[in-house]
Design an enzyme around this catalytic site. Structure first.
Site, PDB file in Angstrom:
ATOM      1  N   LYS A 144      28.036  20.923   3.120  1.00  0.00           N
ATOM      2  CA  LYS A 144      26.847  21.250   2.325  1.00  0.00           C
ATOM      3  C   LYS A 144      26.296  20.021   1.604  1.00  0.00           C
ATOM      4  O   LYS A 144      25.092  19.851   1.498  1.00  0.00           O
ATOM      5  CB  LYS A 144      27.163  22.380   1.349  1.00  0.00           C
ATOM      6  CG  LYS A 144      27.338  23.717   2.063  1.00  0.00           C
ATOM      7  CD  LYS A 144      27.733  24.829   1.132  1.00  0.00           C
ATOM      8  CE  LYS A 144      27.848  26.143   1.900  1.00  0.00           C
ATOM      9  NZ  LYS A 144      28.371  27.236   1.075  1.00  0.00           N
ATOM     10  N   LYS A 158      23.456  25.740  14.785  1.00  0.00           N
ATOM     11  CA  LYS A 158      23.925  27.028  14.256  1.00  0.00           C
ATOM     12  C   LYS A 158      22.793  27.703  13.483  1.00  0.00           C
ATOM     13  O   LYS A 158      22.129  27.059  12.661  1.00  0.00           O
ATOM     14  CB  LYS A 158      25.105  26.793  13.298  1.00  0.00           C
ATOM     15  CG  LYS A 158      25.552  28.059  12.543  1.00  0.00           C
ATOM     16  CD  LYS A 158      26.393  27.706  11.313  1.00  0.00           C
ATOM     17  CE  LYS A 158      26.815  28.852  10.426  1.00  0.00           C
ATOM     18  NZ  LYS A 158      25.969  29.821   9.869  1.00  0.00           N
ATOM     19  N   LYS A 169      20.578  30.404   7.264  1.00  0.00           N
ATOM     20  CA  LYS A 169      19.497  30.572   6.286  1.00  0.00           C
ATOM     21  C   LYS A 169      19.041  29.234   5.759  1.00  0.00           C
ATOM     22  O   LYS A 169      17.882  29.050   5.417  1.00  0.00           O
ATOM     23  CB  LYS A 169      20.015  31.394   5.093  1.00  0.00           C
ATOM     24  CG  LYS A 169      20.245  32.843   5.389  1.00  0.00           C
ATOM     25  CD  LYS A 169      20.735  33.526   4.118  1.00  0.00           C
ATOM     26  CE  LYS A 169      21.965  34.348   4.340  1.00  0.00           C
ATOM     27  NZ  LYS A 169      23.178  33.823   3.701  1.00  0.00           N
TER      28      LYS A 169
HETATM   29  P1  ADP Z   1      23.992  31.301   6.462  1.00  0.00           P
HETATM   30  O1  ADP Z   1      24.608  30.120   7.160  1.00  0.00           O
HETATM   31  O2  ADP Z   1      22.844  31.847   7.212  1.00  0.00           O
HETATM   32  O3  ADP Z   1      23.662  31.007   5.008  1.00  0.00           O
HETATM   33  P2  ADP Z   1      26.222  32.707   5.425  1.00  0.00           P
HETATM   34  O4  ADP Z   1      27.036  31.456   5.282  1.00  0.00           O
HETATM   35  O5  ADP Z   1      25.696  33.346   4.191  1.00  0.00           O
HETATM   36  O6  ADP Z   1      25.049  32.446   6.460  1.00  0.00           O
HETATM   37  O7  ADP Z   1      27.068  33.744   6.250  1.00  0.00           O
HETATM   38  C1  ADP Z   1      27.109  35.137   6.041  1.00  0.00           C
HETATM   39  C2  ADP Z   1      27.983  35.748   7.123  1.00  0.00           C
HETATM   40  O8  ADP Z   1      27.292  35.683   8.392  1.00  0.00           O
HETATM   41  C3  ADP Z   1      29.308  35.011   7.333  1.00  0.00           C
HETATM   42  O9  ADP Z   1      30.345  35.957   7.623  1.00  0.00           O
HETATM   43  C4  ADP Z   1      29.041  34.116   8.500  1.00  0.00           C
HETATM   44  O10 ADP Z   1      30.194  33.796   9.222  1.00  0.00           O
HETATM   45  C5  ADP Z   1      28.050  34.952   9.340  1.00  0.00           C
HETATM   46  N1  ADP Z   1      27.137  34.064  10.066  1.00  0.00           N
HETATM   47  C6  ADP Z   1      26.265  33.190   9.524  1.00  0.00           C
HETATM   48  N2  ADP Z   1      25.562  32.528  10.455  1.00  0.00           N
HETATM   49  C7  ADP Z   1      26.005  32.994  11.649  1.00  0.00           C
HETATM   50  C8  ADP Z   1      25.673  32.700  13.018  1.00  0.00           C
HETATM   51  N3  ADP Z   1      24.748  31.802  13.309  1.00  0.00           N
HETATM   52  N4  ADP Z   1      26.333  33.372  13.983  1.00  0.00           N
HETATM   53  C9  ADP Z   1      27.277  34.292  13.679  1.00  0.00           C
HETATM   54  N5  ADP Z   1      27.636  34.618  12.412  1.00  0.00           N
HETATM   55  C10 ADP Z   1      27.026  33.982  11.405  1.00  0.00           C
END
Ligand code: ADP
Ligand code: TRP
Length: 324
Positions: free
Chosen positions: A113, A192, A195
């Site tokens: 991050k 990947k 958000k």
């Molecule tokens: P982001 O990276 O979008 O902020 P988060 O870190 O808040 O997502 O993740 C929330 C949940 O969604 C976690 O359990 C994470 O492993 C899952 N997740 C996030 N991005 C993905 C993705 N691209 N593919 C599959 N699962 C994901």
């Protein structure tokens, strides 16, 4: 009945990757598990400085959880906000005191991050300890997450075992649960989907912008008539993540890639239709929920009461164990 806890940070609009990696598991598990699903609002403060946006995102995650199919009826899923359970921050302190500094130094999400431009705050540094407190606060058996969160559940287990080692059996040691076939969904740029990278597909977008978004997925320049390797294509990877690796629709699309004669535009069209089909009822439900703030308030009040009662019990146990 096994108890389950998980949460998502309200750091932006949820996307199809969050659904495939995390929320779909919550929905599947609600049938035969005792469920605690929360909005990680304190965690989001490690990356947000916009109060209005934060409170709007928090509300949106709750609405999306329910729209995606979580059932907040009494006795089903306890949906709550992290900051409605202040016991979690108390537990976070107790766990911080048994957490060797090198454990945080090793955590990969802090480095990731910071390299992406987030401020290297102490909150961001101890983020995994707060996550451990969330988890341990309700004595869960299982923590369903996407693969990028497995390290945090491992840290939680280590901290629980350390505390138990110093102060006697206090915390239940939970396990993570992955939905193996989901994997990590790529975003429209092939990285990947996240958000924080501006590359997501939001399943609640209106049809026209949704179509445009899907058409913007980056693909290579293989000519229409040539056979294509689906495993190298972002469009196919998202399709498979959503439909499922063993679904006949995935097999059919895979076959069309390999046969040649299908352009990426057709694959994108198939993905657009899949999303409308898979999320049709969620899209309708979300509109209803947006117009019923009183209902959301009630859901959160009940969820917080259940989570708090459990967290108080666990925190008192931990206080007593360490001599407080
Ligand atoms: P982001 O990276 O979008 O902020 P988060 O870190 O808040 O997502 O993740 C929330 C949940 O969604 C976690 O359990 C994470 O492993 C899952 N997740 C996030 N991005 C993905 C993705 N691209 N593919 C599959 N699962 C994901
Ligand atoms: N770190 C998780 C994420 O980025 C959110 C989270 C906070 C969480 N506390 C948790 C997930 C406890 C599972 C259990 O998605």
């Amino acid at each position: 009945m096994k108890r389950v806890l998980s949460g998502i940070q309200p750091s932006g609009q949820l996307h199809v990757g969050n659904f495939a990696g995390a929320i779909r598991q919550f929905v599947e598990m609600q049938r035969d598990h005792e469920m605690y699903v929360f909005v990680a609002s304190y965690h989001a403060l490690t990356s947000t400085r916009d109060p209005r946006k934060l409170s709007e995102n928090i509300r949106q995650v709750v609405i999306d959880y329910i729209a995606f199919g979580l059932d907040p009826a009494p006795g089903k899923v306890n949906i709550y906000l992290q900051h409605d359970v202040p016991e979690v921050t108390e537990l976070c302190w107790l766990l911080s005191c048994v957490c060797p500094k090198h454990m945080m130094d090793k955590a990969t999400s802090f480095k990731d991050k910071v390299s992406k431009g987030l401020q290297a705050s102490i909150g961001l540094y101890v983020y995994p300890i707060l996550q451990a407190a969330d988890i341990l606060s309700v004595d869960p058996d299982l923590v369903p997450v996407g693969s990028d969160q497995v390290q945090h559940v491992e840290i939680t287990r280590d901290l629980a075992m350390k505390f138990n080692h110093y102060f006697g059996e206090t915390f239940k040691v939970p396990a993570h649960k992955l939905r193996e076939e989901a994997g990590t969904l790529p975003g429209v740029d092939g990285q990947k989907m996240s958000k924080s990278y501006g590359n997501t597909i939001d399943p609640f977008m209106a049809e026209k912008p949704l179509r445009k978004r899907i058409m913007s997925i980056v693909t290579d320049s293989t000519p229409v008539e040539d056979p294509k390797d689906p495993t190298q294509c972002t469009v196919f990877q998202i399709f498979r993540g959503l439909a499922g690796a063993n679904d006949p629709r995935t097999a059919e699309l895979e076959q069309r890639y390999r046969a040649g004669g299908m352009g990426y535009g057709d694959a994108k069209k198939a993905l657009f239709e899949l999303i409308l089909e898979e999320f049709g009822s969620a899209r309708r439900k979300r509109v209803e929920l947006m117009n019923d703030p009183g209902y959301i308030e009630t859901v959160l009040r009940h969820g917080a009461a259940a989570a708090r009662a459990k967290a108080r019990e666990v925190t008192d146990r931990a206080r007593k164990a360490c001599g407080l």
